[in-house]
Design a protein around this motif. Structure first.
Motif, PDB file in Angstrom:
ATOM      1  N   MET A   1      81.323-105.108   5.921  1.00  0.00           N
ATOM      2  CA  MET A   1      81.259-105.816   7.200  1.00  0.00           C
ATOM      3  C   MET A   1      80.026-105.384   7.991  1.00  0.00           C
ATOM      4  O   MET A   1      79.317-106.221   8.567  1.00  0.00           O
ATOM      5  N   VAL A   2      79.748-104.075   8.016  1.00  0.00           N
ATOM      6  CA  VAL A   2      78.564-103.582   8.719  1.00  0.00           C
ATOM      7  C   VAL A   2      77.299-104.123   8.054  1.00  0.00           C
ATOM      8  O   VAL A   2      76.351-104.545   8.737  1.00  0.00           O
ATOM      9  N   GLY A   3      77.275-104.120   6.726  1.00  0.00           N
ATOM     10  CA  GLY A   3      76.130-104.678   6.012  1.00  0.00           C
ATOM     11  C   GLY A   3      75.950-106.154   6.294  1.00  0.00           C
ATOM     12  O   GLY A   3      74.819-106.646   6.453  1.00  0.00           O
ATOM     13  N   PHE A   4      77.060-106.882   6.369  1.00  0.00           N
ATOM     14  CA  PHE A   4      77.044-108.313   6.691  1.00  0.00           C
ATOM     15  C   PHE A   4      76.406-108.541   8.067  1.00  0.00           C
ATOM     16  O   PHE A   4      75.531-109.391   8.240  1.00  0.00           O
ATOM     17  N   VAL A   5      76.835-107.757   9.046  1.00  0.00           N
ATOM     18  CA  VAL A   5      76.316-107.901  10.408  1.00  0.00           C
ATOM     19  C   VAL A   5      74.824-107.574  10.458  1.00  0.00           C
ATOM     20  O   VAL A   5      74.026-108.322  11.049  1.00  0.00           O
TER      21      VAL A   5
ATOM     22  N   GLU B   1      81.737-117.347   5.264  1.00  0.00           N
ATOM     23  CA  GLU B   1      80.901-117.110   6.443  1.00  0.00           C
ATOM     24  C   GLU B   1      81.712-117.273   7.722  1.00  0.00           C
ATOM     25  O   GLU B   1      81.560-116.499   8.677  1.00  0.00           O
ATOM     26  N   SER B   2      82.603-118.257   7.756  1.00  0.00           N
ATOM     27  CA  SER B   2      83.412-118.498   8.951  1.00  0.00           C
ATOM     28  C   SER B   2      84.400-117.373   9.194  1.00  0.00           C
ATOM     29  O   SER B   2      84.571-116.912  10.336  1.00  0.00           O
ATOM     30  N   LEU B   3      85.060-116.906   8.147  1.00  0.00           N
ATOM     31  CA  LEU B   3      86.055-115.846   8.312  1.00  0.00           C
ATOM     32  C   LEU B   3      85.396-114.518   8.667  1.00  0.00           C
ATOM     33  O   LEU B   3      85.939-113.745   9.469  1.00  0.00           O
ATOM     34  N   MET B   4      84.241-114.243   8.104  1.00  0.00           N
ATOM     35  CA  MET B   4      83.527-113.021   8.455  1.00  0.00           C
ATOM     36  C   MET B   4      83.072-113.075   9.912  1.00  0.00           C
ATOM     37  O   MET B   4      83.154-112.082  10.648  1.00  0.00           O
TER      38      MET B   4
ATOM     39  N   MET C   1      76.756-100.520   2.126  1.00  0.00           N
ATOM     40  CA  MET C   1      76.173-101.217   3.274  1.00  0.00           C
ATOM     41  C   MET C   1      74.752-101.681   2.960  1.00  0.00           C
ATOM     42  O   MET C   1      74.383-102.840   3.197  1.00  0.00           O
ATOM     43  N   ILE C   2      73.944-100.771   2.398  1.00  0.00           N
ATOM     44  CA  ILE C   2      72.554-101.109   2.078  1.00  0.00           C
ATOM     45  C   ILE C   2      72.497-102.200   1.013  1.00  0.00           C
ATOM     46  O   ILE C   2      71.683-103.138   1.101  1.00  0.00           O
ATOM     47  N   LEU C   3      73.353-102.099   0.005  1.00  0.00           N
ATOM     48  CA  LEU C   3      73.390-103.107  -1.060  1.00  0.00           C
ATOM     49  C   LEU C   3      73.723-104.481  -0.489  1.00  0.00           C
ATOM     50  O   LEU C   3      73.108-105.493  -0.858  1.00  0.00           O
ATOM     51  N   THR C   4      74.699-104.534   0.400  1.00  0.00           N
ATOM     52  CA  THR C   4      75.088-105.806   1.010  1.00  0.00           C
ATOM     53  C   THR C   4      73.913-106.412   1.773  1.00  0.00           C
ATOM     54  O   THR C   4      73.635-107.619   1.650  1.00  0.00           O
ATOM     55  N   VAL C   5      73.215-105.585   2.545  1.00  0.00           N
ATOM     56  CA  VAL C   5      72.058-106.068   3.308  1.00  0.00           C
ATOM     57  C   VAL C   5      70.989-106.613   2.367  1.00  0.00           C
ATOM     58  O   VAL C   5      70.461-107.717   2.570  1.00  0.00           O
TER      59      VAL C   5
ATOM     60  N   THR D   1      68.894-113.149  -1.195  1.00  0.00           N
ATOM     61  CA  THR D   1      69.396-114.449  -1.660  1.00  0.00           C
ATOM     62  C   THR D   1      69.541-115.466  -0.542  1.00  0.00           C
ATOM     63  O   THR D   1      69.740-116.658  -0.818  1.00  0.00           O
ATOM     64  N   SER D   2      69.474-115.001   0.711  1.00  0.00           N
ATOM     65  CA  SER D   2      69.743-115.869   1.877  1.00  0.00           C
ATOM     66  C   SER D   2      71.123-116.493   1.775  1.00  0.00           C
ATOM     67  O   SER D   2      71.366-117.589   2.273  1.00  0.00           O
ATOM     68  N   ASN D   3      72.023-115.783   1.109  1.00  0.00           N
ATOM     69  CA  ASN D   3      73.381-116.297   0.911  1.00  0.00           C
ATOM     70  C   ASN D   3      74.374-115.198   1.285  1.00  0.00           C
ATOM     71  O   ASN D   3      74.494-114.187   0.592  1.00  0.00           O
ATOM     72  N   LEU D   4      75.079-115.412   2.382  1.00  0.00           N
ATOM     73  CA  LEU D   4      76.021-114.412   2.873  1.00  0.00           C
ATOM     74  C   LEU D   4      77.162-114.186   1.894  1.00  0.00           C
ATOM     75  O   LEU D   4      77.640-113.064   1.728  1.00  0.00           O
ATOM     76  N   ALA D   5      77.623-115.265   1.257  1.00  0.00           N
ATOM     77  CA  ALA D   5      78.767-115.150   0.356  1.00  0.00           C
ATOM     78  C   ALA D   5      78.450-114.235  -0.826  1.00  0.00           C
ATOM     79  O   ALA D   5      79.254-113.376  -1.198  1.00  0.00           O
TER      80      ALA D   5
END
Length: 500
Positions: free
Chosen positions: A132-136, A245-248, A366-370, A376-380
């Motif tokens: 979640m932190v990486g997503f943000v 993306e909506s649920l996150m 976290m870093i991997l998610t970022v 990829t410009s793809n959140l999913a």
């Protein structure tokens, strides 16, 4: 007690939360106006990504915002045309045309309704905090990166305008919060550029604004099985990306506002909004993190009214005030989005003190998610990758906690092994190696009261241990099962080798 002749009491309708006070109403209206303004260049940009006319993205943003304000499960969250959805459906539009794109949007809405009804929202609990932190943080980086093209190869006047906009956004709230700082920044910079005749890129340069409201209709495609098989893969991908993306985003808003939202209703609501958007010829969409942060964090909106008005103001601004909106300098909107990216980034997560205390595995996730989201410009894709990595790290960590200790009987004729830890696929293989099959006495007891059996791999491992002792003519007794472990072991023991 009322008499038979007394008039029946009519139930009191609950008062909408946006009518709680004049201050709340003012905040919601102004927030909706700011978001409506900010949606225009975003929707146009995403239309370009999808390969459609600007009006297709603007129509989508209008219908998505209006519909989700009624049927969605997260108050004050903004849904509109998004880059993630545009990237998914762009190849379909490029290869088959707009009619197929619209059909995919409608089918994606159906998929989202079905997935929402099946409880896909419950999967959110498997998204770790590090993801979640990486997503943000990735979102903050992507919001900032999206502004860079607007500051490249532009007249020099753009840079002082952006700086002035940032100064207004930082210092104006210290004067008053009655009027949102983003609205003040947009109005002031527009007046300055128009009055002084400063030639800089404007909203009108991004594409032609619509001059009329959208009308409903069916997509211009043959209603055949071949059409369905063509659009279904794109529709499913769009449905999954949009829901994730909506649920996150909904979860992020929950944290910011310290409130809970109905994720199942939000999932179904996203489907309904895309369904309506498709019938109005829009390109579909999902929750928008950037606009939501403007609405919730910057403008302070908390109700459905701001979401509804964002869509209404968007269309009114385009249809009625198109020439005025076209004169808004892109520098003003860039300044707003830069502040949004700064406010969205979780700066606490990258402080040296935090990084020293955080387990290395969680920091790596976290870093991997970022990295994956930005690359990829793809959140999913980023969220799924981060979640899988977090689960693998967790499984590895828990697997190493399995322990087996032996206690010999007083007469040397029996040995008792005590197993502690969690028995599952990652730890089961190591269990087999922890027994002394050759030198143990003929009577072996394995005490499982300190563990729990989670899967078939654990049962198979216990079967293997028993078989190895049996080959040497030794008897194994398993004791200490808890109820779920006993049920699983009783159902699968001896059944996992195919009788060989």
């Amino acid at each position: 007690m009322s008499s038979p002749l007394s008039p029946a009491r009519t139930p009191r309708l609950s008062r909408p939360d946006w009518l709680a006070s004049p201050k709340v109403l003012r905040t919601e209206v102004l927030a909706g106006l700011v978001v409506g303004l900010a949606l225009i260049p975003e929707a146009i940009s995403f239309s370009v990504i999808a390969g459609v006319e600007p009006r297709i993205g603007l129509f989508a943003s209008f219908t998505m915002a209006v519909v989700i304000s009624v049927v969605g499960g997260r108050k004050a969250m903004i849904s509109a045309a998004t880059g993630a959805v545009a990237l998914v459906i762009a190849p379909l539009n490029r290869e088959h045309g707009l009619g197929y794109l619209v059909a995919a949007v409608i089918l994606a809405g159906v998929f989202q309704i079905v997935l929402g009804a099946l409880g896909v929202a419950r999967l959110m609990r498997f998204v770790p905090r590090s993801v979640m932190v990486g997503f943000v943080n990735a979102l903050a980086i992507m919001i900032f990166m999206a502004q860079v093209p607007q500051m490249r190869d532009v007249p020099w006047a753009v840079y002082p305008l952006v700086a002035a906009g940032l100064a207004l956004l930082v210092f104006f709230p210290r004067v008053t919060r009655v009027v949102p700082a983003p609205l003040v920044s947009i109005v002031v910079l527009t007046v300055v550029t128009v009055a002084a005749g400063i030639a800089v890129p404007t909203v009108g340069d991004q594409g032609e604004l619509p001059s009329a409201l959208p009308v409903p209709g069916l997509p211009d495609v043959p209603f055949t099985l071949d059409t369905l098989t063509t659009v279904a893969p794109y529709a499913l991908a769009m449905a999954l990306v949009g829901l994730m993306e909506s649920l996150m985003t909904a979860k992020l808003v929950d944290d910011i506002t310290d409130t809970r939202s109905d994720k199942t209703r939000e999932s179904i609501g996203q489907g309904v909004a895309n369904l309506v958007t498709g019938f109005f010829g829009g390109m579909g969409g999902c929750a928008m993190i950037g606009q939501t942060m403007i609405n919730v964090k910057v403008s302070g909106a908390r109700t459905r009214l701001s979401t509804f008005l964002a869509g209404v103001f968007l269309m009114v601004l385009c249809v009625v005030f198109g020439p005025v909106v076209s004169d808004i300098p892109m520098a003003a909107l860039v300044a707003v989005m830069v502040m949004v990216s700064v406010g969205t980034f979780d700066w606490h997560s990258v402080r040296p003190r935090t990084l020293r205390r955080m387990p290395p595995g969680e920091t790596a996730v976290m870093i991997l998610t970022v990295i994956v989201v930005v690359a990829t410009s793809n959140l999913a894709i980023g969220v799924v990758t981060g979640s899988v990595a977090a689960m693998m790290i967790f499984a590895r960590r828990v697997a190493h906690r399995i322990d087996v200790s032996a206690v010999a009987g007083p007469d040397g004729g029996r040995v008792v092994y005590a197993v502690t830890g969690e028995l599952f696929f990652a730890s089961a293989d190591g269990l087999v190696q922890r027994f002394d099959y050759r030198d143990d006495p003929d009577d072996v007891v394995i005490d499982l009261s300190g563990t729990r059996i989670w899967d078939a791999s654990s049962v198979a491992a216990l079967d293997t241990v028993g078989a190895k002792y049996a080959e040497r003519g030794k008897k194994v007794t398993l004791v200490g099962f808890d109820a779920p472990s006993a049920a699983l072991h009783g159902r699968l023991a001896g059944q996992l080798t195919g009788g060989h």
